[in-house]
Write an enzyme that holds these catalytic residues in place. Structure first.
Site: not given
Length: 183
Positions: A35-37
């Site tokens: 769930e990271c950029g």
């Protein structure tokens, strides 16, 4: 001096896996998050794996929830997400910690071999990372700690750390040429 082959990690079922099992391979060890950029990096890593696995590349995917709690869920849930969303076929292992009191011995060693390499100043996420890290620690650039998800360590066929790539390093233009030199 030790090599990566002196360490073990746990697979998704919690069983020990000796990194000596990867002797003779070029390894890319990556702390990941779902769930990271930088999560789209999974697609870039999968493409790299598809292109170079038959020449001796292995990617070691170690999920880590230490940066903004961006790797929630169990190892199996993470695996289901990565295979479903990005078609990941490289090995994924149990979640680990890469900094601090409970950091993996593997990461203690990796960081001792290659310190922080600096972010790509032209990457769109760099200003946000600098802001987050500076707020937490004004001297963040001076430590060898892992700064964020998708930091990559390149290991040669003899088990030595050759290079460290920060999350802002482009897989196609920066990481791939370095991997190809070792293959």
């Amino acid at each position: 001096m030790s090599t990566i082959y002196d360490f073990s990690i746990k697979d998704r079922e919690g069983k020990d896996v000796s990194l000596a099992d990867y002797k003779g391979k070029v390894l890319l060890v990556v702390n990941t998050a779902t769930e990271c950029g930088f999560t789209p990096t999974y697609a870039d890593l999968q493409k790299l794996y598809e292109e170079l696995a038959d020449k001796g590349l292995e990617i070691i995917d170690l999920p880590c929830n230490q940066f903004g709690e961006q790797a929630p869920g169990s190892a199996d849930e993470i695996h289901t997400f990565c295979t479903g969303r990005f078609g990941v076929t490289f090995p994924q292992f149990e979640k680990i910690e890469v900094n601090g009191e409970n950091e993996s011995e593997l990461y203690t060693w990796l960081k001792s071999q290659r310190g922080f390499a600096g972010f790509d100043p032209n990457h769109r996420i760099t200003p946000k990372l600098v802001e987050i890290l500076s707020a937490a620690d004004p001297d963040w650039e001076k430590s060898s700690d892992i700064k964020w998800n998708f930091t990559k360590f390149l290991i040669d066929r003899e088990g030595n750390v050759v290079e460290r790539f920060e999350p802002t390093a482009d897989v196609e233009t920066v990481v791939k040429p370095a991997v190809e030199k070792l293959l």
